[in-house]
Design a protein around this motif. Structure first.
Motif, PDB file in Angstrom:
ATOM      1  N   ILE A 134       0.845  -1.199   0.000  1.00 25.50           N
ATOM      2  CA  ILE A 134       0.000   0.000   0.000  1.00 25.50           C
ATOM      3  C   ILE A 134       0.873   1.238   0.000  1.00 25.50           C
ATOM      4  N   LYS A 135       1.900   1.272   0.823  1.00 24.16           N
ATOM      5  CA  LYS A 135       2.793   2.423   0.889  1.00 24.16           C
ATOM      6  C   LYS A 135       3.527   2.589  -0.440  1.00 24.16           C
ATOM      7  N   ALA A 136       3.917   1.458  -1.009  1.00 25.80           N
ATOM      8  CA  ALA A 136       4.658   1.522  -2.278  1.00 25.80           C
ATOM      9  C   ALA A 136       3.775   2.073  -3.386  1.00 25.80           C
ATOM     10  N   LEU A 137       2.532   1.715  -3.364  1.00 29.52           N
ATOM     11  CA  LEU A 137       1.620   2.172  -4.395  1.00 29.52           C
ATOM     12  C   LEU A 137       1.232   3.637  -4.169  1.00 29.52           C
ATOM     13  N   GLU A 138       1.172   4.044  -2.918  1.00 36.11           N
ATOM     14  CA  GLU A 138       0.796   5.414  -2.600  1.00 36.11           C
ATOM     15  C   GLU A 138       1.893   6.386  -2.993  1.00 36.11           C
ATOM     16  N   GLU A 139       3.084   5.986  -2.881  1.00 43.73           N
ATOM     17  CA  GLU A 139       4.191   6.884  -3.173  1.00 43.73           C
ATOM     18  C   GLU A 139       4.914   6.386  -4.408  1.00 43.73           C
ATOM     19  N   SER A 140       5.473   7.333  -5.058  1.00 45.76           N
ATOM     20  CA  SER A 140       6.290   6.874  -6.153  1.00 45.76           C
ATOM     21  C   SER A 140       7.624   6.489  -5.533  1.00 45.76           C
ATOM     22  N   ILE A 141       8.083   5.373  -5.908  1.00 48.05           N
ATOM     23  CA  ILE A 141       9.237   4.804  -5.222  1.00 48.05           C
ATOM     24  C   ILE A 141      10.476   4.983  -6.089  1.00 48.05           C
ATOM     25  N   ASP A 142      11.441   5.539  -5.470  1.00 48.15           N
ATOM     26  CA  ASP A 142      12.731   5.543  -6.124  1.00 48.15           C
ATOM     27  C   ASP A 142      13.558   4.437  -5.474  1.00 48.15           C
ATOM     28  N   ASP A 143      14.729   4.283  -5.962  1.00 49.33           N
ATOM     29  CA  ASP A 143      15.551   3.151  -5.514  1.00 49.33           C
ATOM     30  C   ASP A 143      15.880   3.255  -4.027  1.00 49.33           C
ATOM     31  N   ASP A 144      16.188   4.405  -3.502  1.00 50.12           N
ATOM     32  CA  ASP A 144      16.517   4.572  -2.085  1.00 50.12           C
ATOM     33  C   ASP A 144      15.305   4.285  -1.205  1.00 50.12           C
ATOM     34  N   LYS A 145      14.158   4.772  -1.611  1.00 52.85           N
ATOM     35  CA  LYS A 145      12.946   4.545  -0.851  1.00 52.85           C
ATOM     36  C   LYS A 145      12.605   3.056  -0.842  1.00 52.85           C
ATOM     37  N   HIS A 146      12.787   2.445  -1.992  1.00 55.34           N
ATOM     38  CA  HIS A 146      12.494   1.010  -2.114  1.00 55.34           C
ATOM     39  C   HIS A 146      13.365   0.222  -1.135  1.00 55.34           C
ATOM     40  N   ARG A 147      14.624   0.547  -1.078  1.00 51.49           N
ATOM     41  CA  ARG A 147      15.544  -0.142  -0.160  1.00 51.49           C
ATOM     42  C   ARG A 147      15.146   0.131   1.294  1.00 51.49           C
ATOM     43  N   LYS A 148      14.753   1.373   1.587  1.00 52.26           N
ATOM     44  CA  LYS A 148      14.353   1.715   2.950  1.00 52.26           C
ATOM     45  C   LYS A 148      13.105   0.929   3.357  1.00 52.26           C
ATOM     46  N   LEU A 149      12.124   0.811   2.475  1.00 54.15           N
ATOM     47  CA  LEU A 149      10.906   0.043   2.773  1.00 54.15           C
ATOM     48  C   LEU A 149      11.226  -1.430   3.021  1.00 54.15           C
ATOM     49  N   ILE A 150      12.091  -1.993   2.232  1.00 51.43           N
ATOM     50  CA  ILE A 150      12.490  -3.406   2.417  1.00 51.43           C
ATOM     51  C   ILE A 150      13.212  -3.555   3.743  1.00 51.43           C
ATOM     52  N   SER A 151      14.077  -2.611   4.059  1.00 51.83           N
ATOM     53  CA  SER A 151      14.808  -2.656   5.319  1.00 51.83           C
ATOM     54  C   SER A 151      13.849  -2.552   6.501  1.00 51.83           C
ATOM     55  N   ASP A 152      12.868  -1.666   6.421  1.00 53.05           N
ATOM     56  CA  ASP A 152      11.858  -1.545   7.475  1.00 53.05           C
ATOM     57  C   ASP A 152      11.055  -2.850   7.598  1.00 53.05           C
ATOM     58  N   PHE A 153      10.712  -3.393   6.467  1.00 51.86           N
ATOM     59  CA  PHE A 153       9.964  -4.656   6.472  1.00 51.86           C
ATOM     60  C   PHE A 153      10.740  -5.763   7.163  1.00 51.86           C
ATOM     61  N   ILE A 154      12.016  -5.879   6.846  1.00 57.73           N
ATOM     62  CA  ILE A 154      12.875  -6.912   7.450  1.00 57.73           C
ATOM     63  C   ILE A 154      12.997  -6.666   8.936  1.00 57.73           C
ATOM     64  N   THR A 155      13.104  -5.423   9.346  1.00 55.22           N
ATOM     65  CA  THR A 155      13.214  -5.085  10.767  1.00 55.22           C
ATOM     66  C   THR A 155      11.937  -5.480  11.500  1.00 55.22           C
ATOM     67  N   LYS A 156      10.787  -5.181  10.914  1.00 52.36           N
ATOM     68  CA  LYS A 156       9.511  -5.512  11.560  1.00 52.36           C
ATOM     69  C   LYS A 156       9.281  -7.028  11.613  1.00 52.36           C
ATOM     70  N   VAL A 157       9.664  -7.734  10.568  1.00 52.93           N
ATOM     71  CA  VAL A 157       9.484  -9.196  10.533  1.00 52.93           C
ATOM     72  C   VAL A 157      10.488  -9.865  11.456  1.00 52.93           C
ATOM     73  N   GLY A 158      11.632  -9.312  11.614  1.00 56.07           N
ATOM     74  CA  GLY A 158      12.635  -9.843  12.527  1.00 56.07           C
ATOM     75  C   GLY A 158      13.495 -10.891  11.891  1.00 56.07           C
ATOM     76  N   MET A 159      13.816 -10.746  10.639  1.00 59.18           N
ATOM     77  CA  MET A 159      14.655 -11.732   9.984  1.00 59.18           C
ATOM     78  C   MET A 159      16.086 -11.400  10.112  1.00 59.18           C
TER      79      MET A 159
END
Length: 159
Positions: A134-159
């Motif tokens: 949803i966040k990715a679709l709401e915002e236009s994603i550039d490469d840095d933002k994309h990496r930040k979202l993945i990093s946040d996702f990994i942090t929240k999942v705890g991998m």
């Protein structure tokens, strides 16, 4: 020492007359008393032998009874020991069965909790993925933002 022959002769004659009188009138009575006494003594000896034999027989019988009682006591003790061992083994078997049952229940509970936790993790991962999408679709994603979202996702999942 003066020995008078006539006195000696008269004493011997008197003695023989006395013996003849005693033999004639009293000898059979004296003989009967002696024989009666001898019979009494013989009877007492026989009775004593019989009593001794009875006592020996009673002693042997008592020893047999005592040995029988000891044997019976050993049999009873052995039976009770076998019964106690059987009960002990039953208690041990029941305890082992109950322990196995508890272990199986615990394994089942652990498996359920594990499945529940996995389900929760998957659910959260899906929720985060949906949120990320949803966040990715709401915002236009550039490469840095994309990496930040993945990093946040990994942090929240705890991998």
């Amino acid at each position: 020492m003066d020995i008078n022959i006539s006195t000696l002769l008269m004493t011997l004659v008197n003695f023989f007359i006395l013996v003849l009188i005693l033999k004639r009138f009293f000898w059979s009575k004296i003989q009967a008393i002696i024989e009666e006494r001898q019979n009494y003594v013989d009877e007492q000896l026989i009775k004593a032998d019989e009593d001794s034999e009875k006592a020996r027989m009673y002693l042997l019988e008592n020893q047999k009874i005592l040995q029988s009682a000891k044997d019976e006591g050993k049999k009873i003790t052995e039976k009770k020991k076998v019964k106690a061992n059987k009960i002990y083994q039953e208690i041990i078997d029941n305890a082992n069965e109950e322990a196995k049952s508890l272990i199986e229940r615990a394994k089942t509970d652990i498996q359920r909790e594990k499945e529940k936790a996995e389900y929760e993790v998957k659910k959260q991962a899906i929720d985060l993925a949906v949120e990320l999408s949803i966040k990715a679709l709401e915002e236009s994603i550039d490469d840095d933002k994309h990496r930040k979202l993945i990093s946040d996702f990994i942090t929240k999942v705890g991998m």
